[in-house]
Scaffold this motif. Structure first.
Motif, PDB file in Angstrom:
ATOM      1  N   LEU A 177      36.359   9.373 -33.613  1.00 30.74           N
ATOM      2  CA  LEU A 177      35.873   8.513 -32.524  1.00 30.74           C
ATOM      3  C   LEU A 177      34.812   7.542 -33.020  1.00 30.74           C
ATOM      4  O   LEU A 177      34.765   6.382 -32.573  1.00 30.74           O
ATOM      5  CB  LEU A 177      35.351   9.361 -31.361  1.00 30.74           C
ATOM      6  N   ALA A 203      41.270   7.051 -28.024  1.00 31.24           N
ATOM      7  CA  ALA A 203      40.571   8.327 -27.916  1.00 31.24           C
ATOM      8  C   ALA A 203      41.189   9.216 -26.842  1.00 31.24           C
ATOM      9  O   ALA A 203      41.339  10.433 -27.034  1.00 31.24           O
ATOM     10  CB  ALA A 203      39.093   8.089 -27.616  1.00 31.24           C
ATOM     11  N   PHE A 253      32.599   6.378 -24.496  1.00 31.08           N
ATOM     12  CA  PHE A 253      33.980   6.857 -24.429  1.00 31.08           C
ATOM     13  C   PHE A 253      34.297   7.536 -23.090  1.00 31.08           C
ATOM     14  O   PHE A 253      35.438   7.939 -22.859  1.00 31.08           O
ATOM     15  CB  PHE A 253      34.265   7.839 -25.570  1.00 31.08           C
ATOM     16  N   ALA A 259      32.408   1.548 -27.638  1.00 30.40           N
ATOM     17  CA  ALA A 259      33.862   1.655 -27.574  1.00 30.40           C
ATOM     18  C   ALA A 259      34.423   0.625 -26.603  1.00 30.40           C
ATOM     19  O   ALA A 259      33.981   0.539 -25.462  1.00 30.40           O
ATOM     20  CB  ALA A 259      34.257   3.067 -27.143  1.00 30.40           C
ATOM     21  N   SER A 275      39.712   1.174 -28.045  1.00 32.52           N
ATOM     22  CA  SER A 275      39.212   2.421 -28.627  1.00 32.52           C
ATOM     23  C   SER A 275      39.241   3.558 -27.617  1.00 32.52           C
ATOM     24  O   SER A 275      39.580   4.699 -27.963  1.00 32.52           O
ATOM     25  CB  SER A 275      37.790   2.220 -29.141  1.00 32.52           C
ATOM     26  N   ARG A 316      34.749  13.977 -33.847  1.00 33.52           N
ATOM     27  CA  ARG A 316      33.568  13.119 -33.893  1.00 33.52           C
ATOM     28  C   ARG A 316      33.768  11.985 -34.880  1.00 33.52           C
ATOM     29  O   ARG A 316      33.507  10.808 -34.577  1.00 33.52           O
ATOM     30  CB  ARG A 316      32.341  13.938 -34.292  1.00 33.52           C
ATOM     31  N   THR A 339      33.876  17.729 -29.908  1.00 31.50           N
ATOM     32  CA  THR A 339      33.774  16.295 -30.156  1.00 31.50           C
ATOM     33  C   THR A 339      32.678  15.686 -29.300  1.00 31.50           C
ATOM     34  O   THR A 339      31.823  14.932 -29.792  1.00 31.50           O
ATOM     35  CB  THR A 339      35.117  15.606 -29.874  1.00 31.50           C
TER      36      THR A 339
END
Length: 257
Positions: free
Chosen positions: A23, A176, A212, A168, A172, A20, A200
């Motif tokens: 991210l 991830a 994400f 994101a 990113s 967590r 997560t």
């Protein structure tokens, strides 16, 4: 009774929030783009986790020599993480104060989120003391003390404002995915990553989970809540030497020479 960060920070259960925190950090382009271009933590996630937590443990529990050693190590790792703005990049620097503030904020908010799911809500006195203690994790590097919001109410305003603006981007999302779905996983990753992905996704704010592209449903939510209730029933009953084992390991491995 929790009387500050020293009573909370050694709990190994806080590691459940590692995904967590990472991210949240990389969703900020000033952090995420630097990680994408200068870090191999997706290939060696345990090394990144151990380095981060060793720094935190050294600040909270370490000797002065350990703190000097870990500060030197972190600064050395951060030195090459910088890029001037150009047509294709907003620019970034690991020494940027606002980026350091955001990283510290994610560590604080994640630790509180996980701890309260296991032990229940903190009372105001303990929560205020832990909040003030967390500033030391940033100021032990280059974070100016005045940048850390004055109190928990000010932090909530800062945090909510950041989350509303957070989304994101492609960079990113790629980082991830490499972290949560390693392309050539070792055996331990094959065993551990399904749980890491689940925790997560469950701990992330809803909008960031969607940003994400992490799968989630009502069934996932029910299972997550049951997992947290089971953990809250079992984890606090473990011996302290088990609950604090990762902190003891990291400090034991820290070389001061």
């Amino acid at each position: 009774m929790v009387r500050g960060l020293a009573d909370m920070g050694a709990e190994s259960v806080l590691l459940a929030g590692a995904g967590r925190a990472i991210l949240l950090q990389i969703a900020n382009p000033a952090v995420g783009h630097g990680v994408a271009e200068h870090s191999n933590f997706a290939e060696r996630p345990l090394d990144r986790l151990r380095a981060t937590m060793t720094y935190v443990y050294a600040v909270v529990y370490g000797t002065e020599d350990q703190l000097v050693a870990v500060r030197r190590s972190v600064n050395r790792a951060h030195a090459p993480v910088r890029r001037k703005p150009d047509a294709g990049s907003r620019g970034y620097s690991a020494f940027d104060a606002q980026s350091q503030l955001w990283v510290l904020a994610t560590l604080y908010d994640t630790a509180i989120t996980v701890y309260e799911k296991i032990y229940g809500p903190l009372d105001d006195e303990a929560a205020d003391l832990i909040y003030r203690d967390y500033a030391r994790i940033g100021t032990a590097l280059q974070l100016p003390a005045e940048l850390w919001p004055a109190d928990r109410k000010a932090f909530a305003v800062y945090w909510d404002g950041c989350l509303q603006a957070l989304k994101a981007d492609d960079v990113s999302v790629r980082v991830a995915r490499e972290l949560l779905h390693p392309p050539d996983p070792q055996l331990w990753q094959r065993l551990a990553m399904p749980l890491a992905r689940f925790l997560t996704a469950g701990l992330l704010p809803d909008q960031l989970r969607d940003s994400f592209g992490l799968p989630w449903s009502e069934r996932h939510g029910r299972l997550f809540n049951r997992t947290m209730r089971w953990s809250a029933a079992v984890y606090p009953r473990l011996p302290q030497r088990v609950r604090h084992s990762f902190k003891n390991y990291c400090l034991g491995q820290l070389k001061t020479a």
